[in-house]
Design a protein around this motif. Sequence first.
Motif, PDB file in Angstrom:
ATOM      1  N   ARG A  75     -11.124   0.009  -0.930  1.00 48.18           N
ATOM      2  CA  ARG A  75     -10.356   0.189  -0.134  1.00 48.18           C
ATOM      3  C   ARG A  75      -9.731  -1.553   0.381  1.00 48.18           C
ATOM      4  O   ARG A  75      -8.502  -0.847   0.042  1.00 48.18           O
ATOM      5  N   GLN A  76     -10.326  -1.696   0.866  1.00 49.46           N
ATOM      6  CA  GLN A  76      -9.616  -3.194   1.126  1.00 49.46           C
ATOM      7  C   GLN A  76      -9.606  -3.538   0.020  1.00 49.46           C
ATOM      8  O   GLN A  76      -8.601  -4.917   0.587  1.00 49.46           O
ATOM      9  N   VAL A  77     -10.781  -4.217  -0.956  1.00 54.40           N
ATOM     10  CA  VAL A  77     -10.045  -5.392  -1.629  1.00 54.40           C
ATOM     11  C   VAL A  77      -9.225  -4.472  -2.304  1.00 54.40           C
ATOM     12  O   VAL A  77      -8.180  -5.221  -2.818  1.00 54.40           O
ATOM     13  N   TRP A  78      -8.741  -3.335  -3.089  1.00 53.94           N
ATOM     14  CA  TRP A  78      -7.102  -2.460  -3.288  1.00 53.94           C
ATOM     15  C   TRP A  78      -6.292  -3.302  -2.372  1.00 53.94           C
ATOM     16  O   TRP A  78      -5.267  -3.605  -3.256  1.00 53.94           O
ATOM     17  N   GLN A  79      -6.396  -2.939  -1.251  1.00 51.17           N
ATOM     18  CA  GLN A  79      -4.573  -3.362  -0.070  1.00 51.17           C
ATOM     19  C   GLN A  79      -4.823  -4.877  -0.845  1.00 51.17           C
ATOM     20  O   GLN A  79      -4.215  -4.887  -0.158  1.00 51.17           O
ATOM     21  N   ALA A  80      -5.953  -5.861  -0.858  1.00 49.65           N
ATOM     22  CA  ALA A  80      -5.379  -6.930  -0.438  1.00 49.65           C
ATOM     23  C   ALA A  80      -4.953  -7.503  -2.083  1.00 49.65           C
ATOM     24  O   ALA A  80      -3.888  -8.856  -2.189  1.00 49.65           O
ATOM     25  N   ALA A  81      -4.602  -6.947  -2.640  1.00 47.08           N
ATOM     26  CA  ALA A  81      -4.185  -7.277  -4.259  1.00 47.08           C
ATOM     27  C   ALA A  81      -3.259  -6.995  -4.195  1.00 47.08           C
ATOM     28  O   ALA A  81      -2.474  -6.623  -3.954  1.00 47.08           O
ATOM     29  N   TRP A  82      -2.818  -8.390  -5.211  1.00 49.56           N
ATOM     30  CA  TRP A  82      -1.024  -7.956  -5.549  1.00 49.56           C
ATOM     31  C   TRP A  82      -1.207  -7.581  -7.302  1.00 49.56           C
ATOM     32  O   TRP A  82      -1.241  -7.517  -8.072  1.00 49.56           O
ATOM     33  N   LEU A  83       0.800  -6.814  -6.909  1.00 52.50           N
ATOM     34  CA  LEU A  83       0.212  -6.514  -8.918  1.00 52.50           C
ATOM     35  C   LEU A  83       1.625  -7.162  -8.160  1.00 52.50           C
ATOM     36  O   LEU A  83       2.698  -6.964  -8.233  1.00 52.50           O
ATOM     37  N   CYS A  84       1.842  -7.414  -9.950  1.00 53.64           N
ATOM     38  CA  CYS A  84       2.963  -8.049 -10.619  1.00 53.64           C
ATOM     39  C   CYS A  84       3.677  -7.688 -11.584  1.00 53.64           C
ATOM     40  O   CYS A  84       3.128  -7.475 -12.190  1.00 53.64           O
ATOM     41  N   ARG A  85       4.797  -6.195 -10.763  1.00 53.80           N
ATOM     42  CA  ARG A  85       4.909  -5.302 -12.243  1.00 53.80           C
ATOM     43  C   ARG A  85       5.828  -5.792 -13.589  1.00 53.80           C
ATOM     44  O   ARG A  85       5.758  -5.420 -14.285  1.00 53.80           O
ATOM     45  N   ARG A  86       6.959  -7.055 -12.990  1.00 48.81           N
ATOM     46  CA  ARG A  86       7.500  -7.563 -14.164  1.00 48.81           C
ATOM     47  C   ARG A  86       6.042  -8.544 -15.219  1.00 48.81           C
ATOM     48  O   ARG A  86       6.551  -8.320 -16.501  1.00 48.81           O
ATOM     49  N   CYS A  87       5.621  -9.121 -14.341  1.00 46.81           N
ATOM     50  CA  CYS A  87       4.174  -9.455 -15.953  1.00 46.81           C
ATOM     51  C   CYS A  87       3.444  -8.413 -16.468  1.00 46.81           C
ATOM     52  O   CYS A  87       2.637  -8.999 -17.524  1.00 46.81           O
ATOM     53  N   ARG A  88       3.118  -7.580 -15.306  1.00 51.76           N
ATOM     54  CA  ARG A  88       2.467  -6.592 -15.918  1.00 51.76           C
ATOM     55  C   ARG A  88       0.844  -7.053 -15.513  1.00 51.76           C
ATOM     56  O   ARG A  88       0.412  -7.007 -16.138  1.00 51.76           O
ATOM     57  N   VAL A  89       0.356  -7.815 -14.097  1.00 49.28           N
ATOM     58  CA  VAL A  89      -1.013  -8.402 -14.123  1.00 49.28           C
ATOM     59  C   VAL A  89      -1.487  -8.063 -12.577  1.00 49.28           C
ATOM     60  O   VAL A  89       0.442  -7.398 -12.472  1.00 49.28           O
ATOM     61  N   ALA A  90      -2.411  -7.606 -12.584  1.00 46.88           N
ATOM     62  CA  ALA A  90      -2.673  -7.711 -10.957  1.00 46.88           C
ATOM     63  C   ALA A  90      -3.836  -8.364 -11.050  1.00 46.88           C
ATOM     64  O   ALA A  90      -4.918  -9.683 -11.570  1.00 46.88           O
ATOM     65  N   PHE A  91      -4.440  -9.202  -9.674  1.00 46.10           N
ATOM     66  CA  PHE A  91      -4.896  -9.921  -9.469  1.00 46.10           C
ATOM     67  C   PHE A  91      -5.215 -10.261  -7.525  1.00 46.10           C
ATOM     68  O   PHE A  91      -4.707  -9.657  -6.821  1.00 46.10           O
ATOM     69  N   LEU A  92      -6.145 -10.688  -7.320  1.00 46.81           N
ATOM     70  CA  LEU A  92      -6.429 -11.720  -5.692  1.00 46.81           C
ATOM     71  C   LEU A  92      -5.758 -12.879  -5.073  1.00 46.81           C
ATOM     72  O   LEU A  92      -6.594 -13.526  -6.442  1.00 46.81           O
ATOM     73  N   PRO A  93      -4.780 -12.629  -4.152  1.00 44.91           N
ATOM     74  CA  PRO A  93      -5.439 -14.493  -3.938  1.00 44.91           C
ATOM     75  C   PRO A  93      -6.297 -15.229  -3.351  1.00 44.91           C
ATOM     76  O   PRO A  93      -7.513 -13.703  -3.035  1.00 44.91           O
ATOM     77  N   ALA A  94      -5.914 -16.408  -3.248  1.00 45.09           N
ATOM     78  CA  ALA A  94      -7.406 -16.792  -2.902  1.00 45.09           C
ATOM     79  C   ALA A  94      -7.955 -16.091  -1.062  1.00 45.09           C
ATOM     80  O   ALA A  94      -7.149 -15.993  -0.264  1.00 45.09           O
ATOM     81  N   ALA A  95      -9.486 -16.024  -0.564  1.00 49.62           N
ATOM     82  CA  ALA A  95      -9.319 -15.626   0.337  1.00 49.62           C
ATOM     83  C   ALA A  95      -8.382 -14.202   0.888  1.00 49.62           C
ATOM     84  O   ALA A  95      -8.525 -14.058   2.137  1.00 49.62           O
ATOM     85  N   SER A  96      -7.845 -13.648   0.025  1.00 51.37           N
ATOM     86  CA  SER A  96      -7.235 -12.433   0.451  1.00 51.37           C
ATOM     87  C   SER A  96      -8.584 -11.216   1.553  1.00 51.37           C
ATOM     88  O   SER A  96      -8.130 -10.619   2.143  1.00 51.37           O
ATOM     89  N   VAL A  97      -9.569 -11.249   0.455  1.00 45.28           N
ATOM     90  CA  VAL A  97     -10.808 -10.289   0.717  1.00 45.28           C
ATOM     91  C   VAL A  97     -11.756 -11.311   2.369  1.00 45.28           C
ATOM     92  O   VAL A  97     -11.924 -10.743   3.257  1.00 45.28           O
ATOM     93  N   GLY A  98     -11.588 -12.312   2.011  1.00 40.62           N
ATOM     94  CA  GLY A  98     -12.806 -12.959   2.678  1.00 40.62           C
ATOM     95  C   GLY A  98     -12.822 -14.342   2.331  1.00 40.62           C
ATOM     96  O   GLY A  98     -11.473 -14.825   1.144  1.00 40.62           O
TER      97      GLY A  98
END
Length: 131
Positions: A75-98
């Motif tokens: 859940r912590q990783v899921w909440q740190a992720a970003w979703l770009c609806r226009r591009c239809r991609v999901a990603f994790l920014p650098a150092a967002s989890v640790g």
Amino acid sequence: MAGLFVLLGVRALSSGDDGDPADTAYRAGYSLGPFLLAVLLLAAAGAAQFLARRRRRLTAERQLPAQRELWQRRRQVWQAAWLCRRCRVAFLPAASVGPDVPASSPVAPEEFPLLVTATADRAFGPGAAAG
């Protein structure tokens, strides 16, 4: 097996008296014995099922804290992720989890649950730094 004994008991009851002046206890045992065996088999099966169900429940209760911790990590990783609806991609920014977790490459939303699982295992797994 219990059903077979019940059928044998019904057959013994329906066969009627063959005129043999046998002992009353023998006739009662012959006609009611299969029913008694069926009841004993059903009781043994019920006890075995109860014990197996109890063992599964106790095993699940012992595993509950570990499952809850795993769920919290994901859940912590899921909440740190970003979703770009226009591009239809999901990603994790650098150092967002640790601090030592790099940014992820963009993935399709269908592949995002796998990314979350893999990132949580990498970030919080046994070889990861405590944080």
